[in-house]
Each structure stands twice: as C-alpha cells, then as structure tokens.
Design an enzyme around this catalytic site. Structure first.
Site, PDB file in Angstrom:
ATOM      1  N   ASN A 133       6.708  -3.439   0.696  1.00  0.00           N
ATOM      2  CA  ASN A 133       5.814  -3.999   1.715  1.00  0.00           C
ATOM      3  C   ASN A 133       4.502  -3.216   1.702  1.00  0.00           C
ATOM      4  O   ASN A 133       4.509  -1.985   1.640  1.00  0.00           O
ATOM      5  CB  ASN A 133       6.520  -3.838   3.084  1.00  0.00           C
ATOM      6  CG  ASN A 133       5.856  -4.565   4.215  1.00  0.00           C
ATOM      7  OD1 ASN A 133       5.550  -5.747   4.105  1.00  0.00           O
ATOM      8  ND2 ASN A 133       5.631  -3.867   5.325  1.00  0.00           N
ATOM      9  N   HIS A 181      -2.628  -7.761   7.821  1.00  0.00           N
ATOM     10  CA  HIS A 181      -3.437  -7.321   8.960  1.00  0.00           C
ATOM     11  C   HIS A 181      -4.881  -7.716   8.636  1.00  0.00           C
ATOM     12  O   HIS A 181      -5.616  -6.965   7.997  1.00  0.00           O
ATOM     13  CB  HIS A 181      -3.303  -5.814   9.168  1.00  0.00           C
ATOM     14  CG  HIS A 181      -1.941  -5.416   9.641  1.00  0.00           C
ATOM     15  ND1 HIS A 181      -1.460  -5.785  10.884  1.00  0.00           N
ATOM     16  CD2 HIS A 181      -0.953  -4.713   9.041  1.00  0.00           C
ATOM     17  CE1 HIS A 181      -0.222  -5.312  11.030  1.00  0.00           C
ATOM     18  NE2 HIS A 181       0.106  -4.666   9.928  1.00  0.00           N
ATOM     19  N   GLU A 190       4.006   0.662   1.998  1.00  0.00           N
ATOM     20  CA  GLU A 190       2.641   1.188   1.770  1.00  0.00           C
ATOM     21  C   GLU A 190       2.595   2.264   0.687  1.00  0.00           C
ATOM     22  O   GLU A 190       2.142   3.385   0.928  1.00  0.00           O
ATOM     23  CB  GLU A 190       2.051   1.686   3.098  1.00  0.00           C
ATOM     24  CG  GLU A 190       1.960   0.549   4.114  1.00  0.00           C
ATOM     25  CD  GLU A 190       1.453   0.976   5.484  1.00  0.00           C
ATOM     26  OE1 GLU A 190       1.105   2.154   5.667  1.00  0.00           O
ATOM     27  OE2 GLU A 190       1.424   0.114   6.385  1.00  0.00           O
TER      28      GLU A 190
END
Ligand code: 9MR
Length: 516
Positions: A208, A244, A167
């Site tokens: 990621n 997500h 992130e």
C-alpha cells in the site's frame, strides 16, 4: 430525442472473492427486509456491490461512541479499515507484549454490521515503537516476522485483506529508509509477505502506498517490485492505492491505465484511503473539482474488473486527519463536520450509478436542464492550439446556479508535453468567473484521453437564458501540435449548434451530452 445519457452502468463484473462473504450478507439483509421501496436510497456499499465492488471507510476507536457517526458508518459502508488501532505502536508497544484490544473493537463492529475489514498495517516506518529502531540490525528480521505472525494469526478470519507493508517508496521510486530496509534491504518486503501468508493463508496480501494512483516514477517502482515478487513466487494479491488527493495538485495521471497494468499482472487493486483535500476556505470551484475527483476515482475503479473496492479515509470532515497534517487545508471528505452530505457524496453516488433526485433533469421543462452549443473558433485543426467556443442555454423552467455547473470538452493529446495551459479569451460573464483546466480522462477513449473542464465561480442562468459565447483556448506547455480531426468533441462547424459530444453536469450529474 433527448441527448441525455445519465451515468447508468449495467456492466457485468466478476465478483472478487474478497467480496463474497460481505455481499452475501448484504443481499441476505436486503431480502430479509423485503424489496426496497422507491423511496429508499441505496447505500454507497449497495451501489458499489451491485457492480461487484465494496465501498468502505476508515474509522478509529475514539469515534465509535459518537452514535450518529457510528450509525452511518455501520449502515452506509460495507468495509472498514482501522485508521490506527492495528498499527505496530498500538499492537506491540514493547517487544513481545501484544495488545489487540483496540483492533478487536473494530473487527467486532464489522462483524455486527456485516462488514469486511482491511487490516492496516503490519510493517510501516511510521507509528513504529522506538524499540524496533533500537534493535541491533541482525534482530530486526525476527522482530518483524514475530510481529506479523502474532498479529495476522490473531486476526485470522476477521481481516479479509492486509496492508502488509505500507509506504515503502520515496517519491522518486527509490526505497524509503526504515529499520527494515536498513537491516534487510528490499528483501524485507518479500519476507513480510511470506510471514503474513504463513500466518493467514486466506487473507489477501497488499502493498500500500500514496502517490501511486497514476502513472509516474513511484507507481513504476511499485509495478517493478510487484512484477519481481510475483516472478519469485512471493504471495502478493494486490496493490493498495491510498489516493490522498488534493484539488490544487491535479488529478493523478491516467489512474485507470495504472490500475490496468497492475491488474494485467494478475493482481487486485484497491483504493484504500481516498480523500480530496483543498485549501480552506472551500469555494464553489474547489468543491466542483473535489466532486469531479471523487467521481473520477469511482469511474476508474468501476472500469477495471480487478479493482475490488474503494475505502474513504474516513467519511466525514469531523474526523479527518487532514487539518492536523496540512494546516489551512481540509474539507476533504464526503460528509461535513456535522455529518451532513456534501456535493462530493452526490457525485460518488451518481458515478456509482445511483438514480437519485427524482425526475431526469435532462428532460425539457424540468429543473437543472441545460444544453451546450459549440463552434470551432480555430481555422486549423493541426496547429498547436484548440479553440472551442461554448454557450450554455437553460432550457428548463428554473434558474440554475452556475457554480453547480461543469462542462467537459474531450480531445486527444497526441505526443508532446502532458501539461497544458488553458485560457478564457472572452466571455460576456467576464473571464474572471470562468474556470478552466485540462484533466486526463479517467477512462481514455478514442479521441478522448483528456478533456477541458470549464466551470463558473458564481452567477445564475435564468430559464431560457444563455451564457453567451465563452471563447476558450488551450495549448500544451511545449506548444507541440494537436490533430483535432479525430477529437471526440471537435467539429468543424463555425456557427453555434447543439453539441451532444460536450457534456454538461449540474452538481456532478450529467444533464446534457454523451460521454465518450
Ligand atoms: O488516519 C491516521 C491518523 O489518525 C494518524 O494520526 C496518522 C499518523 O501517521 O495516520 C493516519 O493514517 C495514515 C495511514 O495510516 C497511512 N497513509 C496515510 C494516512 C494519513 O496520514
């Protein structure tokens, strides 16, 4: 002739190195147990492994004493990711004091069940112990590389792939502020990857992030970073797309194309944290969208050779992070809170090529049989609206719950806005019960980069019955023109006839039509 084309795939795919060990083990296990009988259902991982991918789940230490949970985790999945126990606050809560006990429980579980492990995560702004942020700037790099070296060395051989940095981007593609970014600028990412490679040269090293699944500003930033790192010779093997997703926000724009551009750089991609949440309570429409989103993710990964696998961010609603983080939302996973399969599971299995459910539902006389009839209600194929007329007819012997049914009409978007309005102008069922939306095709094909998806909130179609005419309409939000002449599902006929280029799904399973 049956028009049915169930989702079977026999694509030959290269076996990513990441998979070799686990797959060999899975095959050995299968062989040792003798040939599978017809009654045995393949597991999610077996279905994925047959296509050269893994299928995994996140897990967490407090969940493992739940025997029913652990049984499915151990049998259905070929890969696991610790949801929390390899994060910095757990593994190095005080400087130089390492604790790998919880992570070791996860790698032990994986070894006992023939699973590969994705390590998550070495460098992240969150779940970071306070001492890191309190360090003087000139000590952060050493603290970071020490942390990476200790953890990646400890798990050498037990972790197949690491989310080295997690992130790193804001939504607009700028770099996220963190103690690491503040101390080193974006170079911290290259430094972290080099340290991880030095500690474990065999692990696949990933960056990621979330909201990098489709084309957009954030994935553009990830792409630019990946390109730059590779040009500089930095050890980077793959990009993790968390995924997500939420039914209320739409499906990521052109996921497959996005995966392909990273693959074209020579990188692997992995779907690392898949779940699809919704605002509660769930209803048939949301559940149908969720099933479709899960299937579209699988479709995108299967279509891209360098997509090595999919990890769901835990497999059951019982242990989902969603309700705590998004109050009022949930039901995001493949199994419910009682560990019972949900429609999304059947959808994933079908997308992976499972031959579940007995007879082919497309054969006349069998339950679940529907056909689509279509006419164009549009006098111009080059104006700013597309106006399909649809009817569904139940050609089977039992009633079909319309809430299980979705229909797709594929078209090409041409230039102009990428956002749409959709309309139901008339239906004897009442337009209030007809749902409609436009989505980008997971696998864009000629004349089929988008589709109109139609569903039903309620109702039932008796054997032999028809929905009657459903008049649909769509436009781009900038009202720019279409050219429908090459659209996959379009034809010029103005009277209703059987339409094999319109797909009908029951419970996520294709029962009528040929997908593009
Ligand atoms: O699943 C994790 C949850 O148990 C933690 O409370 C949460 C804390 O931030 O982290 C969750 O996992 C996150 C993952 O590490 C990174 N991507 C987002 C995930 C969901 O928040």
């Amino acid at each position: 002739m049956s028009l049915v084309n169930r989702r079977r795939r026999s694509r030959a795919v290269g076996l990513p190195a990441l998979l070799a060990g686990a797959l060999a083990l899975a095959l050995a296990t299968t062989l040792a147990g003798g040939p599978a009988t017809a009654a045995q259902q393949s597991t999610l991982h077996e279905l994925a492994a047959a296509q050269g991918k893994y299928f995994g789940s996140a897990t967490d230490n407090p969940e493992l004493p739940d025997a029913a949970y652990a049984a499915t985790l151990g049998s259905e999945f070929g890969q696991i990711t610790p949801g929390n126990s390899m994060k910095w606050d757990t593994t190095e809560p005080a400087r130089g004091q390492f604790n790998f006990a919880k992570g070791d429980v996860i790698t032990d579980f994986a070894q006992q069940h023939g699973q590969i492990v994705r390590g998550h995560t070495l460098v992240w702004h969150s779940q970071l112990p306070g001492w890191v942020g309190a360090l003087p700037s000139d000590q952060v790099e050493t603290a970071m590389t020490d942390h990476i070296t200790a953890e990646a060395t400890h798990y050498r051989g037990a972790v197949a792939a690491w989310d080295v940095v997690n992130e790193m981007f804001n939504e607009d593609g700028t770099y996220r502020t963190s103690p690491f970014y503040t101390a080193m600028g974006k170079d911290y990412i290259a430094t972290a990857l080099r340290a991880a490679h030095a500690a474990d040269p065999d692990a696949k090293l990933y960056l990621n992030d979330y909201n990098v699944e489709g084309l957009g500003a954030k994935s553009d930033a990830m792409y630019a970073l990946a390109k730059e790192l590779l040009a500089d010779g930095v050890p980077l093997d793959g990009i993790g797309m968390q995924a997500h997703l939420a039914v209320q926000y739409g499906f990521p724009y052109r996921m497959q194309a996005n995966m392909e551009r990273f693959a074209a750089l020579g990188l692997d991609v992995a779907v690392t944290e898949l779940d699809v949440r919704m605002q509660l309570p769930a209803d048939a429409t949301k559940v149908a969208s969720q099933s479709s989103y899960y299937a579209q993710v699988v479709d995108a990964c299967l279509a891209v050779r360098r997509c090595v696998g999919i990890t769901v961010w835990d497999y059951t609603d019982k242990y989902s992070w969603v309700p705590d983080t998004f109050p009022g939302e949930g039901a995001a996973n493949l199994y419910d809170e009682n560990l019972q399969p949900k429609p999304a599971l059947a959808s994933v299995r079908a997308a992976l090529g499972a031959e579940d459910g007995g007879g082919d539902p497309g054969e006349p006389g069998e339950p679940g049989t529907l056909k689509a009839l279509y006419r164009s209600s549009d006098s111009s194929a080059t104006d700013n609206q597309i106006k399909p007329g649809l009817q569904l007819v139940n050609t089977g012997g039992t009633a079909v719950a319309l809430s299980d049914v979705t229909v797709r009409y594929w078209f090409s978007s041409e230039s102009g806005a990428a956002t749409y309005r959709t309309w139901c102008d008339w239906s004897p069922l009442g337009c209030g019960t007809v749902t409609h939306r436009v989505a980008a095709a997971g696998t864009p094909a000629a004349g089929a980069d988008h589709y109109l998806e139609v569903g039903f909130g309620s109702g039932s179609l008796a054997p032999g019955a028809s929905t009657g005419e459903i008049q649909l309409r769509l436009n781009k939000t900038d009202w720019s023109n279409f050219d429908e002449s090459d659209d996959y599902s379009h034809s010029t006929g103005t009277t209703y006839s059987d339409a094999d280029r319109i797909a009908v799904y029951v419970g996520g399973e294709l029962v009528w039509g040929v997908e593009p």
